[in-house]
Design a protein around this motif. Sequence first.
Motif, short mmCIF file in Angstrom:
data_model
loop_
_atom_site.label_atom_id
_atom_site.label_comp_id
_atom_site.label_asym_id
_atom_site.label_seq_id
_atom_site.Cartn_x
_atom_site.Cartn_y
_atom_site.Cartn_z
N VAL A 1 42.50 17.05 -5.18
CA VAL A 1 41.39 16.51 -4.51
C VAL A 1 40.11 17.08 -5.40
O VAL A 1 39.17 16.29 -5.30
CB VAL A 1 41.43 16.98 -3.03
CG1 VAL A 1 40.17 16.56 -2.11
CG2 VAL A 1 42.51 16.18 -2.24
N ALA A 2 40.07 18.29 -5.53
CA ALA A 2 38.87 18.93 -6.24
C ALA A 2 38.77 18.03 -7.46
O ALA A 2 37.57 17.67 -8.11
CB ALA A 2 38.82 20.34 -6.46
N TRP A 3 39.75 17.85 -8.31
CA TRP A 3 39.78 17.49 -9.40
C TRP A 3 39.40 15.90 -9.41
O TRP A 3 38.48 15.41 -10.11
CB TRP A 3 41.16 17.54 -10.26
CG TRP A 3 41.25 16.58 -11.43
CD1 TRP A 3 41.64 15.35 -11.74
CD2 TRP A 3 41.14 17.47 -12.71
NE1 TRP A 3 41.71 15.30 -13.15
CE2 TRP A 3 41.33 16.57 -13.71
CE3 TRP A 3 40.86 18.69 -13.25
CZ2 TRP A 3 41.22 16.77 -15.06
CZ3 TRP A 3 40.66 18.85 -14.38
CH2 TRP A 3 40.87 17.98 -15.40
N ALA A 4 39.65 15.14 -8.33
CA ALA A 4 39.34 13.76 -8.19
C ALA A 4 37.70 13.59 -7.83
O ALA A 4 37.07 12.59 -7.87
CB ALA A 4 40.19 13.13 -7.00
N GLU A 5 37.11 14.71 -7.39
CA GLU A 5 35.61 14.58 -6.88
C GLU A 5 34.93 14.38 -8.12
O GLU A 5 33.89 13.73 -7.83
CB GLU A 5 35.27 15.94 -6.61
CG GLU A 5 35.86 16.08 -5.07
CD GLU A 5 35.49 17.55 -4.19
OE1 GLU A 5 35.95 17.88 -3.31
OE2 GLU A 5 34.73 18.24 -5.28
N THR A 6 35.04 14.59 -9.43
CA THR A 6 34.15 14.31 -10.44
C THR A 6 34.79 13.41 -11.53
O THR A 6 35.07 13.92 -12.84
CB THR A 6 33.43 15.60 -11.00
OG1 THR A 6 34.39 16.30 -11.38
CG2 THR A 6 32.52 15.90 -9.92
N PRO A 7 35.43 12.26 -11.26
CA PRO A 7 36.20 11.61 -12.24
C PRO A 7 35.33 11.03 -13.27
O PRO A 7 34.34 10.54 -12.93
CB PRO A 7 37.15 10.63 -11.29
CG PRO A 7 36.15 10.23 -10.25
CD PRO A 7 35.54 11.52 -10.12
#
Length: 146
Positions: free
Chosen positions: A8-14
């Motif tokens: 989820v954290a990774w997907a916050e700044t794609p």
Amino acid sequence: MLSLTAGVAWAETPLPPVQNLQQSALQAAAKDQPLIVMFSLPNCPFCEKLRRTQYQFMAKEGYVVQQIEITSRTPVTGFDGKPTTGVQLARQFGIRLAPTVLFFGPGGKEIGERITGAPTADFYGAFIDRALKESAQALKAKPGAA
């Protein structure tokens, strides 16, 4: 649960993933800009920091900024129109460290100085500015060529 939270954290700044380098470079050149490609690694904290503090904003400003994982075996279209992967592209461009950011013109020629690693935040913007200026000069010097 940890891996789910990390995802989820990774997907916050794609950043958009590379799909077709040939088309992306032409799209960027049509805006008189380089194609900006970040070569990254999964769960790389330095890659995430740069996505969050620099490149997501550049993408929102209209730059064509994309990302490819140097360990990825997912097929993408290369600058020559042929299938390739992140692993092959990293090898082709001599990428040995993540993050590494390259600035491309049409045809896949590097037209701005690449940024390797994550230099101090105070100076990183200056490295981007220099690469963008070099890229703009290269695009003006040889319109449509690279």
